[in-house]
Design a protein around this motif. Structure first.
Motif, short mmCIF file in Angstrom:
data_model
loop_
_atom_site.label_atom_id
_atom_site.label_comp_id
_atom_site.label_asym_id
_atom_site.label_seq_id
_atom_site.Cartn_x
_atom_site.Cartn_y
_atom_site.Cartn_z
N GLY A 42 0.84 -1.18 0.00
CA GLY A 42 0.00 0.00 0.00
C GLY A 42 0.88 1.23 0.00
O GLY A 42 2.08 1.15 -0.25
N ASN A 43 0.31 2.36 0.29
CA ASN A 43 1.07 3.61 0.33
C ASN A 43 1.42 3.98 1.77
O ASN A 43 0.76 3.55 2.71
N CYS A 44 2.44 4.79 1.91
CA CYS A 44 2.83 5.39 3.20
C CYS A 44 3.09 4.35 4.29
O CYS A 44 2.71 4.53 5.44
N GLY A 45 3.75 3.25 3.94
CA GLY A 45 4.10 2.25 4.93
C GLY A 45 3.02 1.24 5.24
O GLY A 45 3.19 0.39 6.11
N TRP A 46 1.90 1.30 4.53
CA TRP A 46 0.80 0.34 4.75
C TRP A 46 0.97 -0.83 3.79
O TRP A 46 1.42 -0.67 2.67
N LEU A 47 0.53 -1.99 4.25
CA LEU A 47 0.50 -3.17 3.39
C LEU A 47 -0.59 -4.11 3.90
O LEU A 47 -1.12 -3.91 4.99
N LYS A 48 -0.92 -5.07 3.07
CA LYS A 48 -1.82 -6.15 3.49
C LYS A 48 -1.07 -7.46 3.33
O LYS A 48 -0.40 -7.67 2.33
N ASP A 49 -1.19 -8.32 4.33
CA ASP A 49 -0.55 -9.62 4.23
C ASP A 49 -1.42 -10.55 3.37
O ASP A 49 -2.48 -10.15 2.86
N LYS A 50 -0.98 -11.78 3.21
CA LYS A 50 -1.69 -12.73 2.33
C LYS A 50 -3.09 -13.06 2.81
O LYS A 50 -3.91 -13.57 2.06
N PHE A 51 -3.40 -12.73 4.06
CA PHE A 51 -4.73 -12.98 4.60
C PHE A 51 -5.65 -11.76 4.49
O PHE A 51 -6.81 -11.82 4.84
#
Length: 93
Positions: A42-51
């Motif tokens: 994602g942006n600005c240090g955000w992400l989503k894991d595989k779940f």
């Protein structure tokens, strides 16, 4: 512990975990592991894991950089363009 509510209740950004990182190596380690195998940046240090669970991978130096009134705008503009945080780039703004 997390509870999977099945297909009727999906994860969203209303719930996220924050990982404070002292070094770029820590940021890289968590970022790479959490985005692998189906995760997404994602942006600005955000992400989503595989779940689909949201994470924020943040350098501990960020509040200090943002508290410098002469650099606040430059730091914000720099990190708004980033996906994974780059500590050196933030410090050199």
């Amino acid at each position: 512990m997390g509870l999977n509510g099945g297909p009727n209740f999906k994860f969203n950004e209303a719930t996220s975990f924050v990982i404070d990182c002292e070094t770029q190596e820590e940021i890289d380690l968590y970022w790479n592991n959490l985005t692998s195998n189906g995760g997404e940046e994602g942006n600005c240090g955000w992400l989503k894991d595989k779940f689909g669970l949201s994470w924020q991978v943040v350098p501990t130096v960020l509040p200090k950089l943002l508290s410098n009134s002469e650099k606040t705008q430059c730091v914000m503009q720099a990190f708004m363009k980033m996906k994974k945080f780059d500590i050196a780039a933030l410090e050199n703004t």
